[in-house]
Write a protein that holds these residues in place. Structure first.
Motif: not given
Ligand SMILES: NC(=O)C1=CN([C@@H]2O[C@H](COP(=O)(O)OP(=O)(O)OC[C@H]3O[C@@H](n4cnc5c(N)ncnc54)[C@H](OP(=O)(O)O)[C@@H]3O)[C@@H](O)[C@H]2O)C=CC1
Ligand SMILES: O=C(O)[C@H](O)CS(=O)(=O)O
Length: 484
Positions: A110, A157, A161, A283, A288, A290, A446, A452
Motif C-alpha cells: 500500500y 501505519f 503514512m 483490520r 485505524t 477509518v 483505501s 484520502f
C-alpha cells in the motif's frame, strides 16, 4: 534479533542530510506482542532537527530543478526496492507495531503504491494558460513545489503514512523531514535505507527519530525554512500543530481522527455486510482512523446481522502477528487497552450487552478479544469517541433519516460506510453523510488512486489520487504585458 534477508534494513541510526548519525542518546523500541526490546534507536534533539531542516532547505533548489521524469525515475526505483524487500520491511513492521504479517505485507504494498503513483504523476504537474484580460496581456499559471516539508506520523501505519506524504512531496520537487512515532521508528529508517539506495540525493529525505515529539513539532512549526507541515494522527495533536504553525503561516495537511459510521439497511446483502464490517472494524485490530467505530443496523435485519457478525468475530484468531493465521494482533500499548476497556464498561453500564468477546485475551499483555456489543445507544462513549480497538458496537435504528442523523452526530468526518441496494437510497445517503470518504457495499476504501481525507475535525487536504500532489504545490500567476 529479527531474522532478515538484509540485516542492513534494521537501521537504528538517524538519517540526516544523507548521513547516518548517532549522538550517544537513544530510546528503546519494543515488540508489543512480546514486550521484548527490538533495538535502541538514536534519539535526536532539536539541534539535529534544525540540521535536517537546513539540509532540506539547501537541497531543495537542485531537487526541484530536476525534471519530473528524473525525480519520477528515482521514486520508481524506490518503489521497486520496497517491493523487492517486502519480507524484511513487513517483518520489521510487525515486530515494532504488532499487526499480523499478512497485514504488514499489505501495508508495504500500500505504501509502495503511493510511491509508484507519484513516480508517474511527477511528469504531469501541469500549469495553465489563461486568455488575457487586455489585448497586450498574456497569462500563465505555474505550479511550483512549496519547499521544505515537515512530517509527523503515527504508529499504526508506520510505513504507509510516511509513503503517502513523502511520495507526492518528492515527486513535485519538495524536500522532506520525517519524524516517525517513537513507538515505531524502524519502518521509517528502513525506508530511508532504501531511499538512499534508490538515489534520493542527500538532504532531500531525512528521518529524525526522537522521544520528544513535542519539541520536534515545535521546531518544525516554528522554523521559517519549513514551508509546510503534513500530519497524520489524532485531532488533538493536529490542533496543536495548526496552532503552532499559525505563527509562521505554515501550510498544513491534516489526516486526523475518525469516528466512522457503518450502516446496514434492510435492503442490504446481509452476508456481504458482515464481511464488510469484519474488515472495516477489525483490520489492524481496529487501530485505524477509518475503522467502523459505530455500526447502525436497521431493525428488519438487526437480529440476522448481529448473530452472523458475532459468529464470524468469535472465530477470529488472536495472537502474535508472526504466527500463522492470526487475524488480531496486540494493541499497541496498555493505554490503548485501557481505552478499549473503558468504552466497553461504559456501554455495559448503560445497558449494552456483549454478544462475543469482551475480555482481555488469555494471551495476556495487550491482547484483547475481538468483541461485538449489542443494544448500544446514543448516550454511550462509543457513539462520540474513537475506540481505536477491536470492539463493534451495534445500534438498532428504524428509519433512513434516523440513521443519517445518528451517523452525522459527531465532530469527525473521515470515512463512512453503508450497505444498501436501492440506488436512490444509495445516492441519498452517500450525499448526506458528512464524511470525506464513503464506502458503499464495501468495507475497504483505501487506495492510492483515490483522494484520502476528511472533513469537519477529521482534517484537511487529500492524499493519493490526481488530487494528492496539490497539497505540495503553490500556484504562481504570471502576467505578461506589452505583448503586441
Ligand atoms: N486520519 C488518519 O489517516 C489517521 C488518524 N489517526 C488518529 O491518531 C490517533 C491514534 O494515533 P496516535 O499515534 O495515538 O495519535 P497521536 O496524535 O497521539 O500521535 C501521532 C503522532 O504525533 C506525535 N505527537 C504527539 N504529540 C505531539 C505534539 N505535541 N507535537 C508534535 N507531535 C506530537 C506522536 O508522537 P509519539 O507517538 O512519538 O508521541 C505521533 O508521532 C487516533 O485518533 C487516530 O484516529 C491515526 C492514523 C491515521
Ligand atoms: O492510519 C490509518 O488509519 C490509515 O489512514 C488507514 S488506511 O489508509 O490504511 O485505511
Amino acid at each position: 534479533m529479527l531474522k532478515l534477508n538484509d540485516p542492513a534494513l534494521l537501521e537504528t541510526r538517524a538519517y540526516v542530510n544523507g548521513h547516518w548519525i548517532e549522538n550517544g542518546n537513544s530510546f528503546p523500541v519494543f515488540n508489543p506482542a512480546t514486550g521484548e526490546k527490538i533495538a535502541d534507536v538514536t534519539d535526536l534533539g532539536v539541534e539535529d532537527v534544525t540540521l535536517a531542516i537546513d539540509g532540506a532547505y539547501d537541497a531543495k533548489a537542485a531537487w526541484a530543478a530536476k525534471t519530473g521524469k528524473e525525480r519520477g525515475t528515482i521514486l520508481r526505483k524506490w518503489h521497486d526496492l520496497m517491493v523487492g524487500n517486502i519480507d524484511d520491511l513487513a517483518t520489521i513492521l510487525t515486530a515494532e507495531m504488532g499487526k499480523p504479517l499478512a497485514e504488514a505485507k499489505g501495508e508495504i504494498m500500500y505504501g509502495a503504491s503511493y510511491v509508484e503513483w507519484f513516480a508517474e504523476e511527477a511528469k504531469r504537474i501541469y500549469g495553465d494558460v489563461i486568455p488575457g484580460h487586455q489585448p497586450d496581456k498574456r497569462i500563465v499559471v505555474l505550479k511550483q513545489p512549496v519547499g521544505v516539508v515537515g512530517s509527523i506520523t503515527p504508529w499504526n501505519f508506520p510505513n504507509a503514512m510516511i509513503a503517502r506524504k513523502v511520495a507526492p512531496a518528492l515527486a513535485v520537487g519538495c524536500t522532506f523531514v520525517a519524524r516517525p512515532a517513537e513507538l515505531t521508528p524502524l519502518s521509517a529508517l528502513a525506508m530511508a535505507v532504501l531511499g538512499e539506495r534508490a538515489g534520493i540525493p542527500k538532504g532531500v529525505f531525512s528521518v529524525i527519530p526522537s522521544s520528544d515529539a513535542s519539541t520536534v513539532g515545535k521546531e518544525l512549526c516554528a522554523n521559517t525554512k519549513v514551508a509546510k507541515i503534513t500530519f497524520t494522527g489524532s485531532t488533538r495533536v493536529g490542533k496543536i500543530l495548526m496552532e503552532q504553525g499559525a505563527a509562521t503561516v505554515k501550510k498544513v495537511s491534516m489526516e486526523l481522527g475518525g469516528n466512522a459510521p457503518f450502516i446496514v439497511f434492510d435492503d442490504a446483502d446481509v452476508d456481504a455486510a458482515v464481511e464488510g464490517a469484519l474488515i472495516a472494524k477489525y483490520r489492524n485490530a481496529g487501530q485505524t482512523c477509518v475503522c467502523a467505530n459505530r455500526i447502525y443496523v436497521q431493525s428488519g435485519v438487526y437480529k440476522e446481522f448481529s448473530e452472523k457478525l458475532a459468529k464470524r468475530v468469535s472465530a477470529l484468531s488472536v495472537g502474535d502477528g508472526f504466527e500463522e493465521g492470526v487475524a488480531i494482533g496486540p494493541l499497541i500499548n496498555e493505554a490503548a487497552l485501557s481505552k478499549v476497556e473503558a468504552h466497553l464498561s461504559d456501554a455495559i453500564a448503560k445497558g449494552a450487552r456483549i454478544a462475543t468477546g469482551g475480555n482481555r485475551h488469555s494471551r495476556g499483555g495487550t491482547f484483547f478479544e475481538p468483541t461485538v456489543v449489542t443494544d448500544v445507544t446514543r448516550g454511550m462513549q462509543v457513539q462520540h469517541e474513537e475506540t481505536f480497538g477491536p470492539i463493534a458496537p451495534l445500534f438498532e435504528f428504524e428509519t433512513e433519516d434516523e440513521a443519517v442523523e445518528l451517523a452525522n452526530d459527531t465532530e469527525f468526518g473521515l470515512a463512512g460506510y453503508f450497505y444498501a441496494k436501492d440506488i436512490s437510497r444509495v445516492w441519498r445517503v452517500a450525499e448526506r453523510l458528512e464524511t470525506g470518504m464513503v464506502g458503499i457495499n464495501t468495507g475497504l476504501i483505501s487506495t492510492e488512486v483515490a483522494p484520502f481525507g476528511g472533513v469537519k475535525q477529521s482534517g484537511q487536504g487529500r492524499e493519493g489520487s490526481k488530487y494528492g500532489a496539490d497539497d505540495y504545490l503553490e500556484i504562481k500567476y504570471m502576467c505578461f504585458g506589452e505583448i503586441h
